[in-house]
Design a protein around this motif. Structure first.
Motif, PDB file in Angstrom:
ATOM      1  N   UNK A  46      50.692  16.599  30.842  1.00 21.76           N
ATOM      2  CA  UNK A  46      50.820  16.302  32.211  1.00 21.76           C
ATOM      3  C   UNK A  46      49.299  16.553  33.039  1.00 21.76           C
ATOM      4  N   UNK A  47      48.605  15.405  33.518  1.00 27.25           N
ATOM      5  CA  UNK A  47      47.620  15.292  34.129  1.00 27.25           C
ATOM      6  C   UNK A  47      47.707  15.318  35.829  1.00 27.25           C
ATOM      7  N   UNK A  48      47.014  16.141  36.588  1.00 28.42           N
ATOM      8  CA  UNK A  48      47.213  16.041  37.871  1.00 28.42           C
ATOM      9  C   UNK A  48      45.736  15.479  38.357  1.00 28.42           C
ATOM     10  N   UNK A  49      45.671  14.333  39.243  1.00 27.26           N
ATOM     11  CA  UNK A  49      44.454  13.644  39.322  1.00 27.26           C
ATOM     12  C   UNK A  49      43.976  14.320  40.693  1.00 27.26           C
ATOM     13  N   UNK A  50      44.638  15.254  41.579  1.00 30.84           N
ATOM     14  CA  UNK A  50      44.204  15.771  42.718  1.00 30.84           C
ATOM     15  C   UNK A  50      43.595  17.111  42.096  1.00 30.84           C
ATOM     16  N   UNK A  51      44.258  17.919  41.317  1.00 31.01           N
ATOM     17  CA  UNK A  51      43.687  19.341  41.092  1.00 31.01           C
ATOM     18  C   UNK A  51      42.973  19.224  39.833  1.00 31.01           C
ATOM     19  N   UNK A  52      42.862  18.159  38.895  1.00 29.08           N
ATOM     20  CA  UNK A  52      42.331  18.112  37.683  1.00 29.08           C
ATOM     21  C   UNK A  52      42.925  18.940  36.812  1.00 29.08           C
ATOM     22  N   UNK A  53      43.998  19.534  37.090  1.00 27.99           N
ATOM     23  CA  UNK A  53      44.752  20.291  36.011  1.00 27.99           C
ATOM     24  C   UNK A  53      45.446  19.610  35.145  1.00 27.99           C
ATOM     25  N   UNK A  54      45.452  19.995  33.668  1.00 20.89           N
ATOM     26  CA  UNK A  54      46.049  19.431  32.589  1.00 20.89           C
ATOM     27  C   UNK A  54      47.028  20.347  31.924  1.00 20.89           C
ATOM     28  N   UNK A  55      48.265  20.198  31.901  1.00 15.93           N
ATOM     29  CA  UNK A  55      49.010  21.380  31.268  1.00 15.93           C
ATOM     30  C   UNK A  55      50.226  20.577  30.238  1.00 15.93           C
ATOM     31  N   UNK A  56      50.821  21.392  29.498  1.00 19.81           N
ATOM     32  CA  UNK A  56      51.495  20.937  28.264  1.00 19.81           C
ATOM     33  C   UNK A  56      53.019  21.613  28.593  1.00 19.81           C
ATOM     34  N   UNK A  57      53.984  20.664  28.333  1.00 18.62           N
ATOM     35  CA  UNK A  57      55.270  21.128  28.643  1.00 18.62           C
ATOM     36  C   UNK A  57      56.138  20.843  27.325  1.00 18.62           C
ATOM     37  N   UNK A  58      56.641  21.989  26.841  1.00 21.21           N
ATOM     38  CA  UNK A  58      57.327  22.217  25.508  1.00 21.21           C
ATOM     39  C   UNK A  58      58.834  21.808  25.997  1.00 21.21           C
ATOM     40  N   UNK A  59      59.259  20.487  25.476  1.00 22.64           N
ATOM     41  CA  UNK A  59      60.525  20.136  25.932  1.00 22.64           C
ATOM     42  C   UNK A  59      61.986  20.838  25.232  1.00 22.64           C
ATOM     43  N   UNK A  60      61.720  21.486  24.117  1.00 15.50           N
ATOM     44  CA  UNK A  60      62.714  21.887  23.563  1.00 15.50           C
ATOM     45  C   UNK A  60      63.335  20.877  22.561  1.00 15.50           C
ATOM     46  N   UNK A  61      62.910  19.712  22.318  1.00 14.25           N
ATOM     47  CA  UNK A  61      63.558  18.779  21.584  1.00 14.25           C
ATOM     48  C   UNK A  61      63.631  19.222  20.198  1.00 14.25           C
ATOM     49  N   UNK A  62      64.664  18.871  19.553  1.00 13.41           N
ATOM     50  CA  UNK A  62      64.644  18.995  17.822  1.00 13.41           C
ATOM     51  C   UNK A  62      63.642  18.131  17.062  1.00 13.41           C
ATOM     52  N   UNK A  63      63.709  18.401  15.777  1.00 16.82           N
ATOM     53  CA  UNK A  63      62.832  17.457  15.021  1.00 16.82           C
ATOM     54  C   UNK A  63      63.290  16.051  15.493  1.00 16.82           C
ATOM     55  N   UNK A  64      62.329  15.149  15.436  1.00 13.91           N
ATOM     56  CA  UNK A  64      62.652  13.651  15.912  1.00 13.91           C
ATOM     57  C   UNK A  64      63.011  13.029  14.675  1.00 13.91           C
ATOM     58  N   UNK A  65      62.909  13.561  13.533  1.00 11.47           N
ATOM     59  CA  UNK A  65      63.318  12.905  12.358  1.00 11.47           C
ATOM     60  C   UNK A  65      65.016  12.948  11.835  1.00 11.47           C
ATOM     61  N   UNK A  66      65.549  13.890  12.809  1.00  7.73           N
ATOM     62  CA  UNK A  66      66.772  14.116  12.661  1.00  7.73           C
ATOM     63  C   UNK A  66      67.647  14.207  14.100  1.00  7.73           C
ATOM     64  N   UNK A  67      68.570  13.214  14.134  1.00  8.68           N
ATOM     65  CA  UNK A  67      69.369  13.512  15.490  1.00  8.68           C
ATOM     66  C   UNK A  67      68.669  13.192  16.717  1.00  8.68           C
TER      67      UNK A  67
END
Length: 413
Positions: A337-358
């Motif tokens: 996620x990039x914030x145009x106001x603050x310039x902050x960039x951060x990563x969000x781990x969503x907890x999704x399983x392996x995309x190759x299965x399910x």
């Protein structure tokens, strides 16, 4: 919760997977209809079904009347409409594999049947149910990127997956199943609509069958990979693909399970010698596109572009959402996620399983929601209803009209 009983029409990979997950939530599977005798026997044994509840044809299952609360319909695509209408008429709640049906008229018949019966219909738009999707929608709803203006979405089918399913497999021909955008990507179109909360107003599309054609056949290639002198240098070698599945429990289920019920070298070679999965990809009877782009314009002025292509590694879908105050990029697992106001960039781990299965956990979450909705009578637990699913399918057919005619198609309001 109240006890939930289910029957399954179509005990292939999808139908069996949903049944297994439903059982873990406490549902009881009490019947099956499956034309393949090996799959039928295995399913009946796994779920300890009474012999009188095991059928070769969904029609015979329907003739038994309403013997369960819900039905999972995972038959071939062209055999979705008739069982859905019939089981709705019997009072079953329905979990229906995507696509709903292969024609707009049949989709409408299904919608009218469940509305007439007052039963629930959950189309398997599994991408709606992933933690990845939930987190994206939360970020958008929280205003973290301001007003979303445009979306880029990519479905990288994967070179071997495409050859398996859409050149050699059950979805290779439009007349036997449907256009590839419908059979593979109708839930991607649905997903874009779900994220933006809007139905497109206009659609344009381009795509064709470019590579898997007779004129691209290498010099010296034979009709079957087992006999082919150029097979070692071919990216689409059936011999390499399917023999490499042996010893891998997951890959022996899929894709190898579609090729043979005998997961041995001798079994694989025998299937490749006579069956469709051993054919040269340049000497098949396929006609569906191998790449397509869809451009969408919404009534709000937002735009979205969707690309589906065979010519990628087999990986998760990739998405960019561009807003007035920020942007989100995702790969099915994590979000940047990039914030145009603050310039902050951060990563969000969503907890999704392996995309190759399910589908990143979407398959299991959908099965859970379906069982719980039946047990509680709470249809709101399902992310989409019959009319919403129909709207997404109509966008797919509009895109196909646009592709074939070279026009921009306006959807009825």
């Amino acid at each position: 919760m109240a006890e939930v009983t289910l029957v399954v029409a179509g005990a292939g990979l999808r139908g069996t997977g949903y049944a297994r997950r439903a059982r873990t939530t406490g549902a009881i599977v009490v019947g099956v209809a499956e034309p393949d005798p090996v799959r039928r026997t295995r399913f009946a044994a796994e779920f300890d079904l009474a012999p009188e509840r095991v059928f070769a044809d969904w029609r015979d299952l329907a003739e038994a009347g309403r013997i369960a609360d819900g039905v999972v319909i995972a038959t071939q695509d062209t055999e979705h409409a008739r069982p859905a209408v019939r089981f709705a008429g019997l009072g079953y709640h329905i979990l229906l594999e995507k696509p709903m049906a292969t024609t707009e008229a049949d989709c409408l018949r299904i919608v009218e049947a469940v509305e007439r019966a007052g039963t629930m219909l959950a189309v398997c738009h599994v991408m709606r149910y992933t933690p990845y999707t939930r987190r994206i929608r939360e970020l958008v709803a929280e205003g973290r990127i301001g007003e979303p203006i445009s979306v880029q979405h990519l479905e990288p089918v994967g070179w071997w997956h495409f050859a398996h399913s859409y050149v050699r497999g059950n979805w290779r021909r439009t007349d036997d199943s449907g256009p590839m955008l419908l059979t593979k990507s109708c839930h991607d179109i649905d997903w874009i609509m779900h994220v933006l909360g809007e139905v497109p107003a206009r659609v344009a599309s381009f795509g064709r069958l470019s590579h898997f054609r007779p004129e691209n056949r290498p010099a010296g290639a034979t009709d079957r990979c087992l006999d082919c002198p150029v097979e070692p240098d071919c990216a689409y070698s059936a011999t390499r693909l399917y023999l490499s599945c042996l010893g891998d429990p997951r890959r022996e289920v899929w894709p190898l399970g579609a090729v043979t019920h005998d997961p041995t070298e001798a079994g694989v070679r025998a299937a490749l010698r006579t069956g469709p999965y051993g054919r040269c990809v340049y000497a098949s009877d396929n006609d569906v596109v191998d790449h397509q782009v869809v451009n969408l314009e919404f009534g709000s002025g937002r735009t979205a572009s969707f690309t589906v292509t065979a010519f990628t590694p087999h990986s998760g879908r990739q998405t960019r959402i561009f807003g007035t105050r920020g942007a989100i990029e995702g790969d099915g697992h994590r979000l940047t996620v990039s914030d145009f106001v603050t310039g902050q960039v951060w990563t969000v781990e969503t907890g999704a399983d392996d995309q190759a299965h399910g589908h990143g956990g979407g398959d299991d979450a959908l099965a859970d929601a379906f069982v719980t909705a039946i047990a509680t009578g709470d249809e709101s637990l399902l992310s989409s209803d019959a009319r919403e699913s129909l709207a997404g399918h109509r966008v797919v057919w509009a895109a196909e009209r646009a592709r074939r005619t070279g026009t921009v198609v306006t959807l009825a309001g």
